[in-house]
Design an enzyme around this catalytic site. Sequence first.
Site, PDB file in Angstrom:
ATOM      1  N   CYS A  75      -2.461  -6.568  -1.984  1.00 40.87           N
ATOM      2  CA  CYS A  75      -1.653  -5.774  -0.661  1.00 40.87           C
ATOM      3  C   CYS A  75      -0.574  -6.025  -0.034  1.00 40.87           C
ATOM      4  O   CYS A  75       0.573  -6.035   1.119  1.00 40.87           O
ATOM      5  CB  CYS A  75      -2.599  -5.697   0.485  1.00 40.87           C
ATOM      6  SG  CYS A  75      -4.065  -4.646   0.371  1.00 40.87           S
ATOM      7  N   HIS A 109       0.966  -4.851   7.570  1.00 40.01           N
ATOM      8  CA  HIS A 109       0.301  -4.128   6.169  1.00 40.01           C
ATOM      9  C   HIS A 109      -0.739  -2.755   6.456  1.00 40.01           C
ATOM     10  O   HIS A 109      -1.059  -3.051   7.492  1.00 40.01           O
ATOM     11  CB  HIS A 109      -0.157  -4.902   4.940  1.00 40.01           C
ATOM     12  CG  HIS A 109      -1.260  -4.389   4.154  1.00 40.01           C
ATOM     13  ND1 HIS A 109      -1.361  -3.000   3.506  1.00 40.01           N
ATOM     14  CD2 HIS A 109      -2.593  -4.507   4.143  1.00 40.01           C
ATOM     15  CE1 HIS A 109      -1.784  -2.879   2.751  1.00 40.01           C
ATOM     16  NE2 HIS A 109      -3.000  -3.763   3.600  1.00 40.01           N
ATOM     17  N   ASN A 127      -4.725   3.103   3.688  1.00 39.60           N
ATOM     18  CA  ASN A 127      -4.537   1.789   2.640  1.00 39.60           C
ATOM     19  C   ASN A 127      -4.112   2.380   1.450  1.00 39.60           C
ATOM     20  O   ASN A 127      -4.235   3.174   0.418  1.00 39.60           O
ATOM     21  CB  ASN A 127      -5.483   0.401   3.064  1.00 39.60           C
ATOM     22  CG  ASN A 127      -5.063  -0.796   2.323  1.00 39.60           C
ATOM     23  OD1 ASN A 127      -4.530  -1.394   2.018  1.00 39.60           O
ATOM     24  ND2 ASN A 127      -5.978  -1.483   2.004  1.00 39.60           N
TER      25      ASN A 127
END
Length: 328
Positions: free
Chosen positions: A113, A252, A282
């Site tokens: 990520c 993020h 996500n």
Amino acid sequence: MKKASIISVGAYIPKDILTNFDLEKMVDTSDEWIVKRTGIKTRHLAKNEVTSDLAYKAALMAIQRAGIDKNDIDAVICATITPDYFCMPSTACKVASNLGLFDVTAFDISAACTGFIYLLEIAKSLVESGAKKNVLIIGAEKLSSIINWQDRSTCVLFGDGAGAAIVSSSDDNYIIDVHTSSDGSKGNLLITPGCGIVHPANKDTIDKKLNFLHMSGNEVFKIAVNTLAKDVVDILEKNSVSSKDIDLFIPHQANLRIIEAVKQRLDFTDEQCVVTVVDYGNTSSASIPMAMNDAYEDGRLKQGSLILLDAFGGGFTWGSALLRFGGK
């Protein structure tokens, strides 16, 4: 010394949408349960596309907005944990080929990520050293391909997508600072155990579902919040910037609870924060450039805007970036 600047952003979001109500029919979960714990309502899936397809389409948008000839790009770098192929060729090489670029530097990185922050640090170094003039960076993921759709703790979290940016030299509105770091000792808390050399792809690893993503959610949550908050404080203090100076905080997009926890610790307002996890879930390395693209398209991300990026991911990896946006 030359300064590196993000002169454009672009994104590609697959058309197929998976809602929480769809997931209710697949696993023991509910819309209320998912929203309360993650904030996510929908995510997009690339059913008939691979990672390089998503990356290519995001790249096209970034190139068009940059107003440069694609042949002026001299490096293509892709961050992904879902490459088209395990070893080779790299996703970046495929994207470069699809763009008609056959004599450019092209390679992938794997930082989960935090991938886009790592890309920024690499692109900044390449441009400011004079080694490259126009670097295309892409975060792209088809996470639906590594999710166990019978595991409600993970299948509700992730989506597919891609985001891209062009990094070029500029006299103003440049990347001020980038910080990246890692701690591999906790890598087992967020891991895809199978298909590598430790657990090669075979019937045994597939039967044990080792080819899917595994996460110790509660532990990851606590570490992520503490690490992200400290990382933001460090980069702001280092550059004599306060949270009030920031035009947009683009973290993020892992989980709305994580974003809210970091926002409250650092005293960011709702107006400063860009939140897209509700709609996209996500998307790992793609989440920050996708969020930047959303902010650009709705008029919040403007030329000269002071932007703070922050990410935490598997590895563990983490990083932050402070920049003024150079796009028009």
